[in-house]
Scaffold this motif. Structure first.
Motif, mmCIF file in Angstrom:
data_model
loop_
_atom_site.group_PDB
_atom_site.id
_atom_site.type_symbol
_atom_site.label_atom_id
_atom_site.label_comp_id
_atom_site.label_asym_id
_atom_site.label_seq_id
_atom_site.Cartn_x
_atom_site.Cartn_y
_atom_site.Cartn_z
ATOM 1 N N GLN A 122 0.808 -1.206 0.000
ATOM 2 C CA GLN A 122 0.000 0.000 0.000
ATOM 3 C C GLN A 122 0.851 1.269 0.000
ATOM 4 N N GLU A 123 2.067 1.178 0.520
ATOM 5 C CA GLU A 123 2.869 2.374 0.751
ATOM 6 C C GLU A 123 3.935 2.641 -0.314
ATOM 7 N N VAL A 124 4.338 1.622 -1.055
ATOM 8 C CA VAL A 124 5.448 1.759 -1.999
ATOM 9 C C VAL A 124 4.923 1.615 -3.426
ATOM 10 N N PRO A 125 5.237 2.565 -4.291
ATOM 11 C CA PRO A 125 4.789 2.468 -5.686
ATOM 12 C C PRO A 125 5.279 1.189 -6.368
ATOM 13 N N LEU A 126 4.463 0.708 -7.286
ATOM 14 C CA LEU A 126 4.710 -0.554 -7.979
ATOM 15 C C LEU A 126 6.099 -0.639 -8.604
ATOM 16 N N GLN A 127 6.572 0.448 -9.242
ATOM 17 C CA GLN A 127 7.866 0.359 -9.916
ATOM 18 C C GLN A 127 9.007 0.122 -8.927
ATOM 19 N N TYR A 128 8.886 0.617 -7.678
ATOM 20 C CA TYR A 128 9.937 0.390 -6.683
ATOM 21 C C TYR A 128 9.876 -1.032 -6.151
ATOM 22 N N LEU A 129 8.658 -1.541 -5.938
ATOM 23 C CA LEU A 129 8.519 -2.937 -5.504
ATOM 24 C C LEU A 129 9.075 -3.881 -6.560
ATOM 25 N N ALA A 130 8.787 -3.599 -7.814
ATOM 26 C CA ALA A 130 9.299 -4.432 -8.904
ATOM 27 C C ALA A 130 10.819 -4.444 -8.887
ATOM 28 N N SER A 131 11.420 -3.292 -8.689
ATOM 29 C CA SER A 131 12.872 -3.199 -8.657
ATOM 30 C C SER A 131 13.459 -4.015 -7.506
ATOM 31 N N ILE A 132 12.840 -3.934 -6.331
ATOM 32 C CA ILE A 132 13.308 -4.715 -5.181
ATOM 33 C C ILE A 132 13.241 -6.211 -5.487
#
Length: 187
Positions: A161-171
Motif C-alpha cells: 500500500q505504501e510503496v509504488p509498484l515500480q519500486y517494488l518491482a525493482s526490489i
C-alpha cells in the motif's frame, strides 16, 4: 522524543541511558521526495524512522534500481559511506511525508565510547544489517520472482500500500509489467 525513548527502552536502555542517548538525536521532518542521502556524498548521519517509508536506490544505465525500503523502526544509513566516510553508492529518498531521528557520526562515536550498552546496541544493529543484506542476496539468487513476491506479502504486506509498484518491482528484480502479472496470478 517519546517515540525515540520508547524505541530505546525496547532496545534495553535504562531511563538514564535513554535520556542521555535521546539528547544526541535531532528530530527531522522530510517531505515525500526529499533525499536523506545523495549518491556521491558522504553520509554523516544515522537515522531511525518514526513515521514514513524510504527508498534506497542507485542509478544503473539511467534507471533507478531500488534496493531496500525501510519503514517505521527502520534505520537509515548508507552504511559503507558512514563507516568509512567515503562517498555513498546509493541515495535514500522519502517515499512519504516522514519523521526521523538523526544522530551525527561524531555524536554516535562518542556514545559508543561513553556507554557500553550503546556499543552493544551498535553491534546488534550491524549484525541485523548484515543479516538483512544476506537474506536479500540469498532470496534474489535462489527464489523465483513469484516466491519473492509471496515472501513480501507474508513479511511486509504494508509495503504493497505504501510503496509504488515500480519500486517494488525493482526490489523483487522484475519489471513493473512482470510484477503486475504476478499479482494477477496470486490474487
Amino acid at each position: 522524543m517519546e517515540g525515540l525513548g520508547a524505541f530505546l527502552g525496547e532496545q534495553g536502555f535504562d531511563i538514564d541511558q535513554q535520556a542521555h542517548v535521546v539528547q544526541q538525536f535531532q528530530r527531522r521532518a522530510l517531505q515525500k521526495g526529499d533525499l536523506y542521502v545523495q549518491e556521491g556524498q558522504i553520509s554523516q548521519y544515522i537515522g531511525i524512522v518514526e513515521i514514513g517509508v524510504f527508498q534506497y536506490f542507485c542509478l544503473r544505465d539511467g534507471d533507478e534500481v531500488t534496493t531496500y525500503t525501510p519503514g517505521p523502526g527502520g534505520f537509515l544509513v548508507s552504511l559503507s559511506s558512514f563507516l568509512k566516510q567515503k562517498p555513498a553508492r546509493e541515495s535514500i529518498r522519502a517515499l512519504t511525508d516522514s519523521v526521523i531521528w538523526v544522530i551525527h557520526k561524531s555524536a554516535f562515536d562518542q556514545l559508543r565510547s561513553d556507554l557500553p550498552s550503546f556499543e552493544s546496541f551498535y553491534i546488534a544493529l550491524l549484525e541485523d544489517q548484515i543479516n538483512c543484506i544476506e537474506d536479500s542476496r540469498f532470496n534474489l539468487l535462489t527464489l523465483t520472482a513469484e516466491e519473492r513476491y509471496r515472501k513480501l506479502l507474508d513479511n511486509e504486506p504494508h509495503l504493497l500500500q505504501e510503496v509504488p509498484l515500480q519500486y517494488l518491482a525493482s526490489i523483487l528484480g522484475v519489471t513493473p509489467r512482470h510484477l503486475s502479472r504476478i499479482r494477477g496470478q496470486i490474487r
